[in-house]
Design a protein around this motif. Structure first.
Motif, PDB file in Angstrom:
ATOM      1  N   MET A 149       0.826  -1.209   0.000  1.00  0.00           N
ATOM      2  CA  MET A 149       0.000   0.000   0.000  1.00  0.00           C
ATOM      3  C   MET A 149       0.857   1.253   0.000  1.00  0.00           C
ATOM      4  O   MET A 149       0.576   2.226  -0.700  1.00  0.00           O
ATOM      5  N   LEU A 150       1.923   1.232   0.799  1.00  0.00           N
ATOM      6  CA  LEU A 150       2.788   2.395   0.894  1.00  0.00           C
ATOM      7  C   LEU A 150       3.471   2.696  -0.433  1.00  0.00           C
ATOM      8  O   LEU A 150       3.733   3.858  -0.760  1.00  0.00           O
ATOM      9  N   ALA A 151       3.742   1.658  -1.215  1.00  0.00           N
ATOM     10  CA  ALA A 151       4.392   1.851  -2.514  1.00  0.00           C
ATOM     11  C   ALA A 151       3.522   2.644  -3.486  1.00  0.00           C
ATOM     12  O   ALA A 151       4.032   3.231  -4.436  1.00  0.00           O
ATOM     13  N   HIS A 152       2.212   2.666  -3.220  1.00  0.00           N
ATOM     14  CA  HIS A 152       1.281   3.358  -4.135  1.00  0.00           C
ATOM     15  C   HIS A 152       0.411   4.367  -3.384  1.00  0.00           C
ATOM     16  O   HIS A 152      -0.713   4.639  -3.795  1.00  0.00           O
ATOM     17  N   ILE A 153       0.957   4.935  -2.326  1.00  0.00           N
ATOM     18  CA  ILE A 153       0.144   5.813  -1.494  1.00  0.00           C
ATOM     19  C   ILE A 153      -0.267   7.086  -2.227  1.00  0.00           C
ATOM     20  O   ILE A 153      -1.267   7.715  -1.895  1.00  0.00           O
ATOM     21  N   ASP A 154       0.496   7.463  -3.248  1.00  0.00           N
ATOM     22  CA  ASP A 154       0.135   8.645  -4.035  1.00  0.00           C
ATOM     23  C   ASP A 154      -0.792   8.292  -5.197  1.00  0.00           C
ATOM     24  O   ASP A 154      -1.167   9.156  -5.983  1.00  0.00           O
ATOM     25  N   ARG A 155      -1.175   6.998  -5.300  1.00  0.00           N
ATOM     26  CA  ARG A 155      -2.135   6.551  -6.315  1.00  0.00           C
ATOM     27  C   ARG A 155      -3.218   5.742  -5.609  1.00  0.00           C
ATOM     28  O   ARG A 155      -3.153   4.502  -5.551  1.00  0.00           O
ATOM     29  N   PRO A 156      -4.195   6.422  -5.049  1.00  0.00           N
ATOM     30  CA  PRO A 156      -5.188   5.780  -4.176  1.00  0.00           C
ATOM     31  C   PRO A 156      -5.898   4.583  -4.780  1.00  0.00           C
ATOM     32  O   PRO A 156      -6.203   3.625  -4.071  1.00  0.00           O
TER      33      PRO A 156
ATOM     34  N   ALA B 139      -7.245  -4.389  -0.663  1.00  0.00           N
ATOM     35  CA  ALA B 139      -8.246  -5.453  -0.791  1.00  0.00           C
ATOM     36  C   ALA B 139      -7.584  -6.828  -0.756  1.00  0.00           C
ATOM     37  O   ALA B 139      -8.103  -7.766  -0.136  1.00  0.00           O
ATOM     38  N   ILE B 140      -6.422  -6.956  -1.405  1.00  0.00           N
ATOM     39  CA  ILE B 140      -5.697  -8.222  -1.391  1.00  0.00           C
ATOM     40  C   ILE B 140      -5.221  -8.537   0.017  1.00  0.00           C
ATOM     41  O   ILE B 140      -5.382  -9.659   0.519  1.00  0.00           O
ATOM     42  N   LEU B 141      -4.650  -7.539   0.687  1.00  0.00           N
ATOM     43  CA  LEU B 141      -4.122  -7.746   2.032  1.00  0.00           C
ATOM     44  C   LEU B 141      -5.230  -7.997   3.046  1.00  0.00           C
ATOM     45  O   LEU B 141      -5.046  -8.755   3.999  1.00  0.00           O
ATOM     46  N   LYS B 142      -6.376  -7.376   2.849  1.00  0.00           N
ATOM     47  CA  LYS B 142      -7.500  -7.596   3.764  1.00  0.00           C
ATOM     48  C   LYS B 142      -7.909  -9.061   3.766  1.00  0.00           C
ATOM     49  O   LYS B 142      -8.159  -9.656   4.819  1.00  0.00           O
ATOM     50  N   SER B 143      -7.954  -9.645   2.592  1.00  0.00           N
ATOM     51  CA  SER B 143      -8.285 -11.066   2.492  1.00  0.00           C
ATOM     52  C   SER B 143      -7.183 -11.936   3.092  1.00  0.00           C
ATOM     53  O   SER B 143      -7.449 -12.909   3.802  1.00  0.00           O
ATOM     54  N   PHE B 144      -5.922 -11.547   2.829  1.00  0.00           N
ATOM     55  CA  PHE B 144      -4.780 -12.325   3.298  1.00  0.00           C
ATOM     56  C   PHE B 144      -4.700 -12.325   4.830  1.00  0.00           C
ATOM     57  O   PHE B 144      -4.593 -13.383   5.462  1.00  0.00           O
ATOM     58  N   TYR B 145      -4.779 -11.143   5.419  1.00  0.00           N
ATOM     59  CA  TYR B 145      -4.678 -11.053   6.874  1.00  0.00           C
ATOM     60  C   TYR B 145      -5.948 -11.517   7.578  1.00  0.00           C
ATOM     61  O   TYR B 145      -5.920 -11.884   8.756  1.00  0.00           O
ATOM     62  N   GLY B 146      -7.044 -11.506   6.855  1.00  0.00           N
ATOM     63  CA  GLY B 146      -8.332 -11.846   7.465  1.00  0.00           C
ATOM     64  C   GLY B 146      -8.427 -13.279   7.956  1.00  0.00           C
ATOM     65  O   GLY B 146      -9.243 -13.580   8.829  1.00  0.00           O
ATOM     66  N   VAL B 147      -7.593 -14.193   7.427  1.00  0.00           N
ATOM     67  CA  VAL B 147      -7.680 -15.597   7.836  1.00  0.00           C
ATOM     68  C   VAL B 147      -6.943 -15.866   9.147  1.00  0.00           C
ATOM     69  O   VAL B 147      -7.114 -16.925   9.752  1.00  0.00           O
TER      70      VAL B 147
ATOM     71  N   VAL C  28       5.676   0.424   8.533  1.00  0.00           N
ATOM     72  CA  VAL C  28       6.003   1.836   8.693  1.00  0.00           C
ATOM     73  C   VAL C  28       4.776   2.610   9.129  1.00  0.00           C
ATOM     74  O   VAL C  28       4.838   3.472  10.003  1.00  0.00           O
ATOM     75  N   THR C  29       3.644   2.282   8.536  1.00  0.00           N
ATOM     76  CA  THR C  29       2.413   3.022   8.806  1.00  0.00           C
ATOM     77  C   THR C  29       1.361   2.102   9.409  1.00  0.00           C
ATOM     78  O   THR C  29       1.521   0.887   9.467  1.00  0.00           O
ATOM     79  N   LYS C  30       0.267   2.714   9.834  1.00  0.00           N
ATOM     80  CA  LYS C  30      -0.844   1.960  10.398  1.00  0.00           C
ATOM     81  C   LYS C  30      -2.108   2.309   9.601  1.00  0.00           C
ATOM     82  O   LYS C  30      -2.775   3.292   9.869  1.00  0.00           O
ATOM     83  N   PHE C  31      -2.392   1.497   8.602  1.00  0.00           N
ATOM     84  CA  PHE C  31      -3.551   1.731   7.753  1.00  0.00           C
ATOM     85  C   PHE C  31      -4.810   1.143   8.370  1.00  0.00           C
ATOM     86  O   PHE C  31      -4.775   0.075   8.992  1.00  0.00           O
ATOM     87  N   ASN C  32      -5.905   1.830   8.186  1.00  0.00           N
ATOM     88  CA  ASN C  32      -7.207   1.286   8.563  1.00  0.00           C
ATOM     89  C   ASN C  32      -7.671   0.270   7.524  1.00  0.00           C
ATOM     90  O   ASN C  32      -7.166   0.206   6.408  1.00  0.00           O
ATOM     91  N   LYS C  33      -8.654  -0.533   7.934  1.00  0.00           N
ATOM     92  CA  LYS C  33      -9.397  -1.393   7.004  1.00  0.00           C
ATOM     93  C   LYS C  33      -8.530  -2.447   6.310  1.00  0.00           C
ATOM     94  O   LYS C  33      -8.729  -2.750   5.147  1.00  0.00           O
ATOM     95  N   THR C  34      -7.553  -3.008   6.999  1.00  0.00           N
ATOM     96  CA  THR C  34      -6.766  -4.075   6.391  1.00  0.00           C
ATOM     97  C   THR C  34      -6.966  -5.398   7.122  1.00  0.00           C
ATOM     98  O   THR C  34      -6.221  -6.342   6.902  1.00  0.00           O
ATOM     99  N   SER C  35      -7.928  -5.475   8.007  1.00  0.00           N
ATOM    100  CA  SER C  35      -8.264  -6.678   8.774  1.00  0.00           C
ATOM    101  C   SER C  35      -7.220  -7.028   9.823  1.00  0.00           C
ATOM    102  O   SER C  35      -7.336  -8.032  10.494  1.00  0.00           O
ATOM    103  N   ILE C  36      -6.175  -6.215   9.961  1.00  0.00           N
ATOM    104  CA  ILE C  36      -5.150  -6.539  10.941  1.00  0.00           C
ATOM    105  C   ILE C  36      -5.631  -6.197  12.336  1.00  0.00           C
ATOM    106  O   ILE C  36      -5.648  -7.028  13.237  1.00  0.00           O
ATOM    107  N   PHE C  37      -6.041  -4.973  12.521  1.00  0.00           N
ATOM    108  CA  PHE C  37      -6.333  -4.488  13.870  1.00  0.00           C
ATOM    109  C   PHE C  37      -7.696  -4.937  14.366  1.00  0.00           C
ATOM    110  O   PHE C  37      -7.990  -4.845  15.543  1.00  0.00           O
ATOM    111  N   SER C  38      -8.521  -5.449  13.478  1.00  0.00           N
ATOM    112  CA  SER C  38      -9.796  -6.028  13.901  1.00  0.00           C
ATOM    113  C   SER C  38      -9.843  -7.526  13.629  1.00  0.00           C
ATOM    114  O   SER C  38     -10.685  -8.232  14.178  1.00  0.00           O
TER     115      SER C  38
END
Length: 406
Positions: free
Chosen positions: A153-160, A168-176, A192-202
């Motif tokens: 995600m950080l690699a493309h942070i300037d291209r939302p 979306a890929i990481l959400k599925s990956f971490y969600g299991v 490096v960062t703490k992104f919302n909505k990646t299934s990690i923190f929930s």
């Protein structure tokens, strides 16, 4: 005299090559023997996250012989062996979401092949991860180590739109991971960062965020007493080269590379390890950190969002401001803090407000270089000139002190 481990992030290689290792194993011992089992730690790039993951891997593999002479080898740690699944996302092809997903899948397939585990029925990275952990758990509970969880995600942070596809890929990956809790002994993720909505923190049971905790305040980075303990011979060599006293050289190192405070609950500050190693290796004080790759998206974000740059000198933010953010709504001060361009100067416990500042001379010089191209913009020349003048004054003050010291 032990060698300086410039660019070495592999713990076994560092130990076998007789390199200097700043012993953090006492802190790791308390982490491993405490009540928590699932952890997340955010730190700027080049601050030793990969070496930390490598060290944890060797502890859980039970390779006690590598830790001879270190604190943990003399403790009551029992060295239980666990299968370790270690994944570094920064090693993947992140040019497009499709290539990243394919590369991640191939990485997991290679791991499975080396472990003689069949992934025949697993067609996605999430399914591969689940199959791997379930298969390994037949030996013992599994340790999962994920380094740079946010790199795609950080690699493309300037291209939302691309960053969103990566998320979306990481959400599925971490969600299991949550469903695999019964098979896991320990989970540790860095980024490096703490992104919302990646299934990690929930999506992970009882995940403890160590980022601002007192427990991890000095887990990465070099404390002043550690600098004197582990690097004294190398510092003596540099002092001899510059014909200056040791105390003057220590003060110069402090002005250039110290100043990072990572917890509001501890006033301890640490040195940037990457820059200290390079400075001692080369015997010169320079801006080494940004030379390893200043994120170009910072300049783009500053330009696109027309952020009041003069405010960067003395920001006051809340805990929520320093926490997670969304790709669609990036807060520049939050990003600058998480990427290491700003650090905690003061914390008011009553208001729960943080005062941020540039940590040291090195970052001051880095910011001058990042912002210099913008000084040619005629529509905002005056405020940019003000900031450049202030930063240069601060830098000149430190430079004059450094020259006086050495």
């Amino acid at each position: 005299m032990k060698r300086l481990p410039d660019n070495t992030a592999d713990f076994p290689k560092l130990i076998k090559n007789n390199c200097v290792y700043v012993d953090k194993t006492k802190q790791l011992y308390h982490l491993l023997t405490g009540s928590g089992e699932n952890f997340f730690l955010s730190r700027p790039r080049r601050f030793g996250k990969t070496l930390l993951i490598s060290t944890l891997e060797q502890i859980f593999l039970g390779n006690r012989e590598l830790f001879q002479g270190l604190w943990i080898s003399q403790s009551d740690y029992s060295w239980p062996k666990h299968p370790v699944l270690r994944i570094s996302l920064v090693e993947m092809d992140m040019s497009t979401p499709e290539r990243f997903e394919r590369d991640l899948l191939q990485k997991l397939e290679r791991i499975a092949q080396n472990l003689d585990i069949s992934l025949a029925s697993a067609a996605t990275p999430a399914a591969c991860l689940s199959t791997l952990i379930e298969a390994l758990s037949s030996q013992s509970s599994v340790v999962l180590l994920i380094d740079e969880y946010d790199a795609p995600m950080l690699a493309h942070i300037d291209r939302p739109h691309i960053a969103e596809a990566m998320r979306a890929i990481l959400k599925s990956f971490y969600g299991v991971i949550k469903a695999l809790d019964c098979h896991l002994r320990f989970v540790f993720l860095t980024g490096v960062t703490k992104f919302n909505k990646t299934s990690i923190f929930s999506g992970i049971n009882n995940l403890e965020d160590l980022t601002l905790s007192e427990q991890a305040a000095t887990l990465l980075g070099i404390e002043p007493e550690e600098l004197r303990l582990y690097f004294s011979e190398h510092i003596q060599a540099v002092a001899h080269k510059h014909r200056c006293s040791l105390e003057k050289l220590y003060l110069t190192l402090q002005e250039w590379y110290n100043g990072y405070r990572f917890s509001p609950y501890s006033e301890k500050k640490v040195y940037n390890p990457c820059s200290v190693l390079k400075a001692l290796n080369r015997g010169q004080f320079e801006d080494y950190w940004s030379q390893t790759g200043t994120p170009s998206f910072l300049v783009k974000l500053i330009q696109e969002k027309s952020y009041p740059i003069l405010d960067l000198e003395n920001l006051v933010l809340s805990s929520e401001d320093l926490g997670a953010f969304d790709v669609e709504q990036i807060q520049l001060p939050t990003l600058l803090f998480q990427t290491g361009y700003l650090t905690i100067r003061n914390y008011d416990s009553e208001s729960a407000l943080y005062q941020l500042a540039f940590p040291n001379q090195e970052v001051t010089q880095s910011m001058i270089r990042v912002l210099a191209p913008m000084l040619t913009r005629q529509d905002s020349f005056a405020p940019w000139q003000q900031l450049a003048s202030r930063l240069n004054c601060a830098g000149a003050g430190l430079r004059s002190k450094s020259q006086e010291h050495c």
